[in-house]
Structures are given as structure tokens and as C-alpha cells.
Enzyme design. Structure first.
Site, PDB file in Angstrom:
ATOM      1  CE  LYS A 115      -2.728  22.378 -22.533  1.00  0.00           C
ATOM      2  NZ  LYS A 115      -3.159  23.407 -23.519  1.00  0.00           N
ATOM      3  CE  LYS A 198       2.327  25.326 -25.104  1.00  0.00           C
ATOM      4  NZ  LYS A 198       2.141  24.554 -26.384  1.00  0.00           N
ATOM      5  CE  LYS A 201      -3.741  27.170 -31.011  1.00  0.00           C
ATOM      6  NZ  LYS A 201      -3.503  25.923 -30.303  1.00  0.00           N
TER       7      LYS A 201
END
Ligand code: AQP
Length: 335
Positions: A115, A198, A201
Site C-alpha cells: 500500500k 486482487k 475497493k
């Protein structure tokens, strides 16, 4: 048996959240109740802050996710459904556990690396500390089992390490080491545009995911446009090992239909995606359409959803209080 798990309100819930997490939670409710255990599911709004999010979006997503969970079958009478912020013991325990967790342990967390990317210095301290808050989320309730997607297994391992170190440092048997429960049917649902990533959102491409709020046309169109290859499906799942996009669509089909992947491959063996994709789209519309319709109805009734979250938060706070107090006493804070 006490099962605890959560979802960040960082955007629309998608098929990965549903198949990897919520569907499993719903399936376990009756079994846990019969065993005299408890299921606790929360909206991890504090985790939602670890990357920038507009306050209005965070607020709206919290309601939408609560609605999605209820519409998917989380029954507030059988499970405790709440939002993290309303139970301050999560933050309090998290700070205490920050003093048990080691910097070296957090440095190994792959989700932070993914991230933060190249801009590590610019990432929030909250993003770095995320796994300690997650440890607090589950240790607070002495969770025995934590249903998570495969991507969260490393964080749960860290929670176990924190519990063990706390017990050892203070010579107590207070914090329970929880077991991960990874969905066998859908451990990891991948992006429809790039099966090396993956489904998530925060992917900027909406075409990469099926949102639970998508209408029937959007669902069908996204599957139609999903990246695949021109080869037909083989006889066995093993034949798909070097075809991640094909494998992902078969996994989704099997998980939605409650069938094995081998069974699905056998049915479509020799057929191309021209036949498989419409069948998958029809199945997804049949399974997700009723959830979406109920979600829309509930989202329009905010007071009802809010009442469920308040009631769940009160029940969770009552369960959290004794453990927090014992941790504080053990650490010498309440003398
Ligand atoms: N693609 C996925 N396949 C299977 N399970 C998944 N989960 C998430 N994506 C997939 C599982 O859903 C639960 C809730 O996840 P979360 O919202 O708390 O965090 P996340 O894993 O970071 O989800 P996203 O969608 O990828 O959110 P962003 O993009 O905001 O980071 C977890 O049990 C998770 O494993």
C-alpha cells in the site's frame, strides 16, 4: 467459540469481500449459535482512516457496508454487528499493544509495503500501525477464530505473536491466540482486468471489480469484458494453472454456485469463454441481484441501520470492558 472479523468502509463492497469474507460469515452463524458461541462483525472505520478518505465518503460507506452485510444475511439477532469507533476499547487496547509489538515485526508486513509503495516516508503512521489495531480488534474479545481472506493471514499471525509476547512479558495467560479461518471456496478473488492483482475497493478501475451495488447490466458487462484468453477450458483445474484470468473466473463461478472448481471445469470442458462468461453473468445476477435490492432498501432506511449499529456497539462494549480492564491492571495502569 468466538468469531470476530471486520471490513474497512473504504468503498463499495465487491465480490471479493463477499465471497472471501461475508458469505463465509453468513454460513457460520447458525453453527456458532448452536455451539453456544458468538459471532461479532464490525465495520472497521478506524482502519478506513489509514489512507486518505473524504469524511462524507467514509460516513456513507459505513452505512452502505452495514446494509450490505445485513442484506447478505448477517442477522443482527444472531451476530453482533457494530462499528469500531463506537467501541473506544479498540483504540485503547491498540495503544497498549503498541508497546508490545516490535518495529521489526511491522517492517515485515507485506500489506504495508504494497500500500505504501515507493512513497513509504509519505505513508501515514496509521497505515504502518494498522496490524496492531487489527490485533486489538480480535484480542479484545478473546476471539478464538478470525475469518480472513488469504491477504490478511500475515496480520493475524502478528496478532498471535503480540498475544504470546504479552502473556510471556507479564507472565499471564490473558490474551487468547486466535486461529485464522480462510475461506476454502474463495481464498482470493482477483481483478477482472489483471488477475495478478486482487479484486479490491481501491483499484481505480471500476471494471476490475463487481460491486455488490452494481445493477444487472453492469454485472453482465463487466464479466463480458473480463480479461481472458482465446483457449477453451481444459478437462481439469490443473490445466488452468498458467491461465490466472481463466482460473479466477472458474473460482468465482464455483464459489457463487457452491460447487467445486473441478466440477465447474468438467461441465465446461472444451468450451470457450464465449459460452462460459454469459453463464457466469447469469449466475452472478441471480445470486447478487436480491442482495443488491435489499441493500438499496436498507440504505434508504438509515435510522434502522443506525439503530442496529448502536445496539451492536453497546453489546460489543460490554464484552470488551473486562478484558481491557485486566490488561490495564496487568500493565500496572490501574493501581
Ligand atoms: N479479492 C479478495 N478476495 C478474497 N477476499 C477478499 N477480501 C478483500 N478482498 C478480497 C477480504 O474481505 C475482508 C474485508 O476486507 P477489508 O475491506 O477489510 O480490507 P481489504 O482486504 O484491504 O479489502 P480491499 O477491498 O482490498 O480494500 P482496499 O482496496 O481499501 O484495501 C477481509 O477478510 C479480506 O481478506
Amino acid at each position: 467459540m468466538r468469531v470476530v472479523s471486520g471490513i474497512k468502509p473504504t468503498g463499495n463492497l465487491h465480490l471479493g469481500n463477499y465471497l472471501g469474507a461475508i458469505k463465509q460469515w453468513v454460513g457460520m452463524q447458525a453453527q456458532i449459535e448452536a455451539a453456544g458461541g458468538e459471532s461479532m462483525y464490525f465495520i472497521a472505520d478506524l482502519h478506513g482512516l489509514t489512507e486518505w478518505i473524504e469524511p462524507r465518503a467514509l460516513h456513507a460507506n459505513t452505512f452502505e457496508i452495514a446494509a450490505a452485510m445485513i442484506a447478505s444475511g448477517i442477522d443482527p439477532k444472531r451476530s453482533i454487528l457494530f462499528n469500531q469507533t463506537r467501541v473506544p476499547a479498540h483504540s485503547e487496547l491498540s495503544w497498549l499493544l503498541n508497546n508490545v509489538a516490535r518495529v521489526g515485526w511491522l517492517n515485515r508486513m507485506t500489506q504495508f509495503k504494497d500500500k505504501a509503495g515507493k512513497n513509504r516516508e509519505g505513508a501515514s503512521v496509521g497505515l504502518y500501525d494498522y496490524p496492531v489495531l487489527m490485533a486489538a480488534d480480535v484480542l479484545l474479545y478473546s476471539a478464538t477464530h478470525v475469518p480472513v481472506g488469504e491477504d490478511q493471514k500475515q496480520h493475524l499471525e502478528l496478532a498471535r505473536d503480540i498475544a504470546a509476547k504479552f502473556n510471556q512479558d507479564y507472565d499471564v495467560e490473558l490474551l487468547v491466540q486466535p486461529e485464522p479461518l480462510v475461506s476454502k471456496a474463495a481464498p482470493r478473488i482477483m481483478s477482472l482486468r489483471d488477475a495478478t492483482q486482487k479484486m479490491s475497493k481501491s483499484n481505480p478501475s471500476d471494471a476490475a471489480r463487481i460491486n455488490l451495488i452494481d445493477d444487472d447490466d453492469a454485472i453482465a458487462q463487466k464479466f463480458r469484458k473480463a480479461k481472458t484468453d482465446p483457449e477453451p477450458l481444459g478437462e481439469k483445474l490443473d490445466d488452468l494453472k498458467d491461465r490466472p484470468e481463466a482460473k479466477n473466473l472458474v473460482t468465482i463461478f464455483a464459489a457463487l454456485a457452491d460447487r467445486t472448481t473441478d466440477d465447474v471445469v468438467a461441465e465446461y470442458a472444451g468450451q470457450g469463454f464465449g459460452a462460459f462468461k454469459p453463464a457466469l453473468a447469469d449466475l452472478a445476477v441471480a445470486k447478487l441481484g436480491p442482495i443488491r435490492d435489499e441493500m438499496v432498501r436498507l440504505t434508504a432506511d438509515r435510522p434502522a441501520v443506525d439503530a442496529i449499529l448502536r445496539e451492536g456497539s453497546n453489546r460489543a462494549a460490554t464484552l470488551a470492558a473486562p478484558l481491557l480492564r485486566r490488561v490495564q491492571e496487568t500493565m500496572g495502569l490501574l493501581v
